[in-house]
Every structure is written in C-alpha cells, then in structure tokens.
Design an enzyme around this catalytic site. Sequence first.
Site, PDB file in Angstrom:
ATOM      1  N   ARG A 153       0.688  -1.106  -0.005  1.00  0.00           N
ATOM      2  CA  ARG A 153      -0.117   0.144   0.067  1.00  0.00           C
ATOM      3  C   ARG A 153       0.985   1.330   0.002  1.00  0.00           C
ATOM      4  NH1 ARG A 153      -5.657   0.906  -0.467  1.00  0.00           N
ATOM      5  NH2 ARG A 153      -5.812  -1.492   0.115  1.00  0.00           N
ATOM      6  N   ARG A 393      -5.055  -4.156   4.860  1.00  0.00           N
ATOM      7  CA  ARG A 393      -4.985  -2.933   4.071  1.00  0.00           C
ATOM      8  C   ARG A 393      -3.559  -2.580   3.481  1.00  0.00           C
ATOM      9  NH1 ARG A 393      -4.874   2.504   2.832  1.00  0.00           N
ATOM     10  NH2 ARG A 393      -6.840   3.229   1.427  1.00  0.00           N
ATOM     11  N   CYS A 394      -2.660  -2.455   4.405  1.00  0.00           N
ATOM     12  CA  CYS A 394      -1.407  -2.199   4.254  1.00  0.00           C
ATOM     13  C   CYS A 394      -0.839  -3.216   3.260  1.00  0.00           C
ATOM     14  CB  CYS A 394      -0.257  -2.285   5.548  1.00  0.00           C
ATOM     15  SG  CYS A 394      -0.884  -1.116   6.775  1.00  0.00           S
ATOM     16  N   MET A 395      -1.086  -4.503   3.436  1.00  0.00           N
ATOM     17  CA  MET A 395      -0.305  -5.474   2.344  1.00  0.00           C
ATOM     18  C   MET A 395      -0.881  -5.379   0.996  1.00  0.00           C
ATOM     19  SD  MET A 395       0.396  -8.572   4.820  1.00  0.00           S
ATOM     20  CE  MET A 395      -1.284  -8.442   5.564  1.00  0.00           C
TER      21      MET A 395
END
Length: 404
Positions: A153, A393-395
């Site tokens: 992300r 979400r970050c990944m």
Amino acid sequence: MNLRINSEYGTLRAVLMHRPGKEIDRLTPYNKEFLLFEDVPYLEALQKEHDAFSNLIKESTGAHVYQLRELLIRVLYDKEILFKLLQESLKRSTHTHLAEDILERYSTAECAGILTAGLKVHELRRKMPKLDAGELMEYAFLIAPCPNLYFQRDPMALTPGGIIFSSMKMEGRQREADLLRTIFENHPEFKDHVNPLYPNNGQANPPSIEGGDVIILSHEAVAIGNSERTDEKAIYQAAKALLGEGTVQRVYEVHLPEKRNYMHLDTVFTILDENLVLTYPDAMNAVLKTSCYTLKEIQGDKVHIKREVLKESLLTVLEREIPHLEVLATADGNPDYSLREQWFDGANVFAIGPRRVISYNRNLHTNRALRNMGVEVLEIPSSELSRGLGGPRCMTMPLSRARV
C-alpha cells in the site's frame, strides 16, 4: 484496466501483492532498525500466512492477484531499465560501477531477487573472485534488502484521478516506490493506462508522500494524512493535481500526531461501506485539525487552488462527507482491548466489497464488533504477518474495483 479507483470498498477486481521472500531472512536483531523493521519474523510461516491471505482474496472475490515479482521480471527483460535500477540501488554503498558486472553475471530473475532481497559482498565475490569492495566487509550489503516490500500500500496510491507515486520518507524504502513506478510505466498491461498525478515530471527530490496516507472518502473527496511519513508540501502538490484533473472537488489534509501508532492515515480509520467507518478511537480523538483544498481557477495549463484551515475534528469532516455515517471503534471501544488490537492494526482491515472485509484473526474483539454491525469478516492467520506492524490493507494495492 484504467488504474483509477473511486472508492475504498467497491467489490475487488484486481490487486497487487508481494509474497515475502529472502529479504525477510536478511533481518537480524542487530540490523532490523537499520532496515526499518521492528521484529524478526520467521519467513516460512510468514509465507504460509501470506499465501492464505492471497488465496482467500481469490476464493472470496474472484479477483486477479498480481504478484510483484512476476511483473518485475517481465519489465526487467529491458536491460536498460534493469541497468538503471541496479545503478540507483548501488548508490547507497557508493559502488554504482558494479552495475554492469552484476548485469553480465546474473539472470533477469536473479536480478529481480537482488533488487528486492539485496546483495552482499561475499555473494557477489562468488561470481567475481577478484572483486574490489573497498572498505566494505564481506557480509556488508552492496545493495540493501527491502523487507517492508510486502506492504504494497505504501509505494503508490490509486485515486479517482490517477496514480500518486510515492516519494518515501525513509531513504531505505525509496527503491520500493521506484520498482512500482518502473513496473507501471513500462509493463505492457499497465503502461498505457497510467495517469501520473505525483510527482511532477522531472521533479527531483519531491517532498515525501506515502500511499497509506491516501484514502478516498467519497465521489467528491479524498483525504491525505499529514503524518510522520507524508509532508505538507507533497499534499499541496497532489491536491493541485487531483483538483486540476477534475474528478474530485475537495482534498482534505488530515494532521496526525507524530506517533508510531499513527504512522499513516489508514492506521487511524478505514472505510468499509458508503456509510460505515472503522476507527481507532484514541487516534480519531487526537486529530483536531484538518485543512481543505479546493479549486480556485484554471488558467491555461496552470492550476490554482486555495486552502482553508478547518477548526474541526476528523470525525466532523467524515460526517459531512459521508451521509448517515456510522462509526465503529476497534474492539467496540473497550479501552484495553482496543489499545491491544490497534497495536496489531485492528483498524487496518482490507475491504473486498461493501461490508466485506479481511482482518487478522488475532483481533477477535474488533472482528466480533464488526460482525455485530452486519459486516462479513474473513479472517487470516497473523502470528508472523503482524510482526511488521501493518494490517491487511497495508499489504494490498487494489488496482481495480467495481464502481459504486
């Protein structure tokens, strides 16, 4: 694929991920801070958890999961591109003169591995017995690894108007952004669909901005976090590009406290549906200042915008942009569990459709609260993935969603 996204929750059609590799095994208790990591994960278990995540996305949505390594190898068959990336990667160790030697001795796939997992002096010496590494020790890095690369992300952000290519705050992460920009500007599947919004063409050393700070609020508004990783000047330039492009009317600058657990805006809240937001309450209460950029006028090729400082909380802004807003706190507001689960990114779930999310299984109180709100929660194992202090979400970097 037009590489524009108009919501955070439209049904997922395509997403970019990176399966953790050798770069994680480069971490030790002694170099983890230098490599911008806070723990030393177990790679084999980390890969199993990541595989479970990507497989769940495919099974639950039918979305295409692009893997960064495969895309990168395809682009690196252009030797000019590969040579340029190798040179840039060698600058930190002041050994750019070795780029041609590496290019001659390693295959394209091996070079892709070097650009993500790094290269040590003793490893290159196997190919070049007479290598002169100057003052570098045998186990020193000629090219440092990118252990944060599985957090896809951060290196860029898709918006309703085009792509913001990140300028990473930490020098050690800039190669991640360089790799993604190289892929999207050169891969035959993507290059004709890229509308770059940031940085400006030819801009040297642009102010820092990271994709985790960019959130689409509505059809008319985008929020960008002014955080420890994203600068005010970058937000201004990105806002000017977005407003000039004409797909949104408002860009909010959200001033975050400079604390580790508020690193990016998406650690504060995520949008799960047209009227539902999941948030970490302490962070939401701490954000007391926002600014709003709007279009002033366009004169020829020059865009003029204006900035208004709002004496309003982030919650007030969200209530104005999202009609009939419902706000759910991590762990349903229980202060002890909320604090514990936020440490493992309880608010950073990945929306794969309206009120459908993927969440870490360890955040059980937040997951229960989500289900009580009618949200379908799909859980993934997280003992190792969570050690990087980034959530689902970050990944993930969504490349296509159904329009809403």
